[in-house]
Design a protein around this motif. Sequence first.
Motif, PDB file in Angstrom:
ATOM      1  N   GLY A  17       0.813  -1.205   0.000  1.00  0.00           N
ATOM      2  CA  GLY A  17       0.000   0.000   0.000  1.00  0.00           C
ATOM      3  C   GLY A  17       0.846   1.254   0.000  1.00  0.00           C
ATOM      4  N   ALA A  18       0.269   2.338  -0.455  1.00  0.00           N
ATOM      5  CA  ALA A  18       0.976   3.624  -0.458  1.00  0.00           C
ATOM      6  C   ALA A  18      -0.017   4.743  -0.724  1.00  0.00           C
ATOM      7  N   PRO A  45       6.551   2.720  -7.964  1.00  0.00           N
ATOM      8  CA  PRO A  45       7.345   2.245  -9.094  1.00  0.00           C
ATOM      9  C   PRO A  45       7.694   0.776  -8.940  1.00  0.00           C
ATOM     10  N   GLY A  46       7.637   0.058 -10.055  1.00  0.00           N
ATOM     11  CA  GLY A  46       7.943  -1.357 -10.026  1.00  0.00           C
ATOM     12  C   GLY A  46       6.722  -2.243  -9.912  1.00  0.00           C
ATOM     13  N   ALA A  47       5.597  -1.702  -9.427  1.00  0.00           N
ATOM     14  CA  ALA A  47       4.364  -2.488  -9.351  1.00  0.00           C
ATOM     15  C   ALA A  47       3.688  -2.496 -10.717  1.00  0.00           C
ATOM     16  N   ASP A  48       2.888  -3.531 -10.968  1.00  0.00           N
ATOM     17  CA  ASP A  48       2.237  -3.582 -12.280  1.00  0.00           C
ATOM     18  C   ASP A  48       0.711  -3.543 -12.200  1.00  0.00           C
ATOM     19  N   HIS A  49       0.160  -3.366 -10.993  1.00  0.00           N
ATOM     20  CA  HIS A  49      -1.293  -3.236 -10.891  1.00  0.00           C
ATOM     21  C   HIS A  49      -1.620  -2.335  -9.710  1.00  0.00           C
ATOM     22  N   LEU A  50      -2.688  -1.542  -9.868  1.00  0.00           N
ATOM     23  CA  LEU A  50      -3.066  -0.566  -8.851  1.00  0.00           C
ATOM     24  C   LEU A  50      -4.543  -0.718  -8.514  1.00  0.00           C
ATOM     25  N   ILE A  51      -4.850  -0.654  -7.223  1.00  0.00           N
ATOM     26  CA  ILE A  51      -6.217  -0.690  -6.714  1.00  0.00           C
ATOM     27  C   ILE A  51      -6.437   0.586  -5.902  1.00  0.00           C
ATOM     28  N   ALA A  52      -7.511   1.289  -6.172  1.00  0.00           N
ATOM     29  CA  ALA A  52      -7.834   2.505  -5.419  1.00  0.00           C
ATOM     30  C   ALA A  52      -9.001   2.228  -4.479  1.00  0.00           C
ATOM     31  N   TYR A  53      -8.964   2.831  -3.283  1.00  0.00           N
ATOM     32  CA  TYR A  53     -10.084   2.664  -2.360  1.00  0.00           C
ATOM     33  C   TYR A  53     -10.413   3.987  -1.681  1.00  0.00           C
ATOM     34  N   HIS A  54     -11.677   4.101  -1.283  1.00  0.00           N
ATOM     35  CA  HIS A  54     -12.167   5.290  -0.584  1.00  0.00           C
ATOM     36  C   HIS A  54     -13.090   4.828   0.535  1.00  0.00           C
ATOM     37  N   TYR A 133      -4.165   3.731  -2.000  1.00  0.00           N
ATOM     38  CA  TYR A 133      -3.911   2.824  -3.112  1.00  0.00           C
ATOM     39  C   TYR A 133      -3.242   1.555  -2.601  1.00  0.00           C
ATOM     40  N   LEU A 134      -3.561   0.466  -3.251  1.00  0.00           N
ATOM     41  CA  LEU A 134      -2.881  -0.805  -3.046  1.00  0.00           C
ATOM     42  C   LEU A 134      -2.288  -1.237  -4.370  1.00  0.00           C
ATOM     43  N   ALA A 135      -1.089  -1.769  -4.325  1.00  0.00           N
ATOM     44  CA  ALA A 135      -0.460  -2.317  -5.526  1.00  0.00           C
ATOM     45  C   ALA A 135      -0.264  -3.805  -5.337  1.00  0.00           C
ATOM     46  N   CYS A 136      -0.260  -4.545  -6.442  1.00  0.00           N
ATOM     47  CA  CYS A 136       0.016  -5.975  -6.368  1.00  0.00           C
ATOM     48  C   CYS A 136       0.510  -6.454  -7.726  1.00  0.00           C
ATOM     49  N   ASP A 137       0.988  -7.682  -7.745  1.00  0.00           N
ATOM     50  CA  ASP A 137       1.464  -8.289  -8.985  1.00  0.00           C
ATOM     51  C   ASP A 137       0.269  -8.787  -9.794  1.00  0.00           C
ATOM     52  N   ALA A 138       0.230  -8.444 -11.055  1.00  0.00           N
ATOM     53  CA  ALA A 138      -0.791  -8.972 -11.957  1.00  0.00           C
ATOM     54  C   ALA A 138      -0.214 -10.014 -12.905  1.00  0.00           C
ATOM     55  N   LYS A 139       1.098 -10.058 -13.012  1.00  0.00           N
ATOM     56  CA  LYS A 139       1.747 -10.965 -13.948  1.00  0.00           C
ATOM     57  C   LYS A 139       2.576 -11.977 -13.170  1.00  0.00           C
ATOM     58  N   PRO A 140       2.706 -13.181 -13.675  1.00  0.00           N
ATOM     59  CA  PRO A 140       2.144 -13.677 -14.931  1.00  0.00           C
ATOM     60  C   PRO A 140       0.686 -14.090 -14.843  1.00  0.00           C
ATOM     61  N   PHE A 141       0.187 -14.381 -13.632  1.00  0.00           N
ATOM     62  CA  PHE A 141      -1.165 -14.921 -13.538  1.00  0.00           C
ATOM     63  C   PHE A 141      -1.739 -14.563 -12.182  1.00  0.00           C
ATOM     64  N   ASN A 142      -2.778 -13.736 -12.184  1.00  0.00           N
ATOM     65  CA  ASN A 142      -3.466 -13.371 -10.959  1.00  0.00           C
ATOM     66  C   ASN A 142      -4.957 -13.606 -11.170  1.00  0.00           C
ATOM     67  N   PRO A 143      -5.429 -14.820 -10.857  1.00  0.00           N
ATOM     68  CA  PRO A 143      -6.843 -15.130 -11.113  1.00  0.00           C
ATOM     69  C   PRO A 143      -7.805 -14.265 -10.327  1.00  0.00           C
TER      70      PRO A 143
END
Length: 323
Positions: A17-18, A45-54, A133-143
């Motif tokens: 998170g950040a 930087p370096g993350a490939d997916h972003l989630i926003a929350y309120h 915001y939360l970041a996480c890996d989307a690659k190679p496979f995030n079902p």
Amino acid sequence: MATDTLSDVLKTVRLTGAAYFDIAAQEPWSVHSPARDLILPRILPGADHLIAYHVVTSGRCFAGLDGGEAVAVEAGEVVMFTHADPHVMSSSAGMQGEAPSADMIDIAEAGLLPFHINLMNGGAVSARLVCGYLACDAKPFNPLLEALPPMLKAGDISRNDSGWLGHFIHFAVAEVAEKRAGSESILTRLSELMFIDVVRRHIESLPPQKTGWLAGLRDPSVGKALALIHARPSFNWTIEGLARQCGTSRTVMAERFSQFVGVPPMHYLAKWRMQVAAEMLNRGNSQMATIAAEIGYESEASFSRAFKKMMGVPPSAWRQGTR
């Protein structure tokens, strides 16, 4: 079974998170969240997916994707944009949001958090929000990410003090207000727990006829097959073996798994093996032969060929690129 599989996915995709914002707003107000391509390289930087929350801590507001219907969000409720698509938070439905200033992004990038946003004009506060915001890996496979809708809302969380969502508001408000040492780390952990709880609530609310990976977690045979694959990715699974373990026929297993998950069981197994391998490569402390054995390949060469075929690059290049 569902909880085990979900936990397994969450462990390998590395939630972080950040950029936490404390917003005080007076009607009328509106804010437009910029595209994730603008935010992601600056604050995570370096993350490939972003989630926003309120999270609305007091009052009420409206939330909606660009071009989509705005929904009311009351105090004690949270709304998440699971792909951080451009969206508007506002005091009334249908308002066009103002883009955040460059200063906001600069402050978030510099890590001077949590950042307070004042949308007041001398009157009474109509809404307060804690956003992040939360970041996480989307690659190679995030079902999980592939299965989530672009927008999720969890309601009445302030009335459910037995769950993490019920406690999140109290903890988040205190951390934002007091600015104690370690607040950013606390908010990060709280955000991760909040995300997991929102996903669990979403799974529980899915209608019986719903299909998809999340609905598959609840299905007795598909959920057990997913749990078996995740528990033992190195095992030489076959459709027959999975069907036998789940107490069903090969035909029913193949059809039902594909119906829910969208791919055949062996295809899912191959993709999940590469996700496990990529996560081990990201850590950078495992030998190639160890990784190969860990996901069910008899040799380093066969693993490297399979990885390159699915990912487009050999494991060594993936490791260097992600590090």
